[in-house]
Design a protein around this motif. Sequence first.
Motif, PDB file in Angstrom:
ATOM      1  N   ASN A 135      -0.403  77.406   9.817  1.00 28.63           N
ATOM      2  CA  ASN A 135       0.011  78.477  10.721  1.00 28.63           C
ATOM      3  C   ASN A 135      -0.410  78.086  12.129  1.00 28.63           C
ATOM      4  O   ASN A 135      -1.595  77.857  12.386  1.00 28.63           O
ATOM      5  CB  ASN A 135      -0.647  79.794  10.311  1.00 28.63           C
ATOM      6  CG  ASN A 135      -0.117  80.974  11.094  1.00 28.63           C
ATOM      7  OD1 ASN A 135       0.917  80.883  11.744  1.00 28.63           O
ATOM      8  ND2 ASN A 135      -0.814  82.087  11.049  1.00 28.63           N
TER       9      ASN A 135
ATOM     10  N   ILE B  28       5.040  78.884  10.989  1.00 28.52           N
ATOM     11  CA  ILE B  28       4.499  78.761   9.637  1.00 28.52           C
ATOM     12  C   ILE B  28       5.249  77.629   8.949  1.00 28.52           C
ATOM     13  O   ILE B  28       6.482  77.609   8.920  1.00 28.52           O
ATOM     14  CB  ILE B  28       4.666  80.069   8.843  1.00 28.52           C
ATOM     15  CG1 ILE B  28       3.886  81.197   9.519  1.00 28.52           C
ATOM     16  CG2 ILE B  28       4.198  79.887   7.397  1.00 28.52           C
ATOM     17  CD1 ILE B  28       4.173  82.568   8.945  1.00 28.52           C
TER      18      ILE B  28
ATOM     19  N   SER C  64       5.278  88.219  13.100  1.00 28.41           N
ATOM     20  CA  SER C  64       4.933  87.151  12.166  1.00 28.41           C
ATOM     21  C   SER C  64       4.004  87.668  11.076  1.00 28.41           C
ATOM     22  O   SER C  64       4.057  87.225   9.926  1.00 28.41           O
ATOM     23  CB  SER C  64       4.297  85.965  12.897  1.00 28.41           C
ATOM     24  OG  SER C  64       3.155  86.362  13.616  1.00 28.41           O
ATOM     25  N   SER C  65       3.168  88.626  11.424  1.00 25.76           N
ATOM     26  CA  SER C  65       2.279  89.233  10.433  1.00 25.76           C
ATOM     27  C   SER C  65       3.078  90.093   9.451  1.00 25.76           C
ATOM     28  O   SER C  65       2.844  90.060   8.233  1.00 25.76           O
ATOM     29  CB  SER C  65       1.212  90.093  11.126  1.00 25.76           C
ATOM     30  OG  SER C  65       0.398  90.749  10.195  1.00 25.76           O
TER      31      SER C  65
ATOM     32  N   PHE D 121       5.385  87.654   7.325  1.00 26.88           N
ATOM     33  CA  PHE D 121       4.658  86.424   7.017  1.00 26.88           C
ATOM     34  C   PHE D 121       5.117  85.777   5.713  1.00 26.88           C
ATOM     35  O   PHE D 121       5.320  84.567   5.627  1.00 26.88           O
ATOM     36  CB  PHE D 121       3.157  86.752   6.944  1.00 26.88           C
ATOM     37  CG  PHE D 121       2.272  85.600   6.554  1.00 26.88           C
ATOM     38  CD1 PHE D 121       2.053  84.554   7.437  1.00 26.88           C
ATOM     39  CD2 PHE D 121       1.652  85.578   5.315  1.00 26.88           C
ATOM     40  CE1 PHE D 121       1.222  83.488   7.086  1.00 26.88           C
ATOM     41  CE2 PHE D 121       0.818  84.529   4.955  1.00 26.88           C
ATOM     42  CZ  PHE D 121       0.601  83.484   5.850  1.00 26.88           C
ATOM     43  N   SER D 122       5.329  86.575   4.679  1.00 31.05           N
ATOM     44  CA  SER D 122       5.621  86.031   3.346  1.00 31.05           C
ATOM     45  C   SER D 122       7.059  86.285   2.904  1.00 31.05           C
ATOM     46  O   SER D 122       7.326  86.403   1.698  1.00 31.05           O
ATOM     47  CB  SER D 122       4.654  86.627   2.321  1.00 31.05           C
ATOM     48  OG  SER D 122       4.748  88.052   2.317  1.00 31.05           O
TER      49      SER D 122
END
Length: 203
Positions: free
Chosen positions: A147, A166, A192-193, A196-197
């Motif tokens: 990251n 990422i 991005s938080s 994120f996934s």
Amino acid sequence: MKKVIVFIFLVISCKSSDQIYLDQNKENFTSLLNSNSMEIQNLIPKQYEMVSVKKDGPFPYNYALKNQSNGVEIRYFIKSYKEKWEHYQEFIKNNPNAVLVKPSDEGYVQDFILNLMNLAGENPKIQSNPLPEKVLANTFNANWGSNSLFEFDPKLKFNYKYCNLIVLHKNEMADAYIYFLGNDYRLVLEQSSEHFSNVRFRK
């Protein structure tokens, strides 16, 4: 009156062509993910819309989303090792006497570092950390990841200032680069938080 009708027809035609392009791009990206044992939780998250893939920046990408309220853009790039290996096998099959170096996926860290240096230049504000093993295993099913938060090299004259990048690597499968782009540092971090996934390798 005829001119007005023609103008309206052209506008509708343009919009239809744009939608056809976006639909095809979505289909191509989904196919790319599937062929590399990857999945995306949300192809178009809330408040985002698909945008055209353009050659307007310092890196390639396959799929892009833009937040309609804050302007943050997410760009995805899938670098397939599996595809290279399949092309190699097909070429050797059709050309048994050919001498060709086997493709390798061992250079993923070097590729990542080179890419980061090209984007950030000599900027000392790069914050780059490897993703924890538990996150890699439980969240992404990846073998390696990083990251990195940085400012783009001004020499690139890119229309975004900040990037949270990422990077994910799955052995003998693919690398995934997810770029969160914007001109507001806080918003880039927030988005991005939140997403994120969104992309991961299948278990």
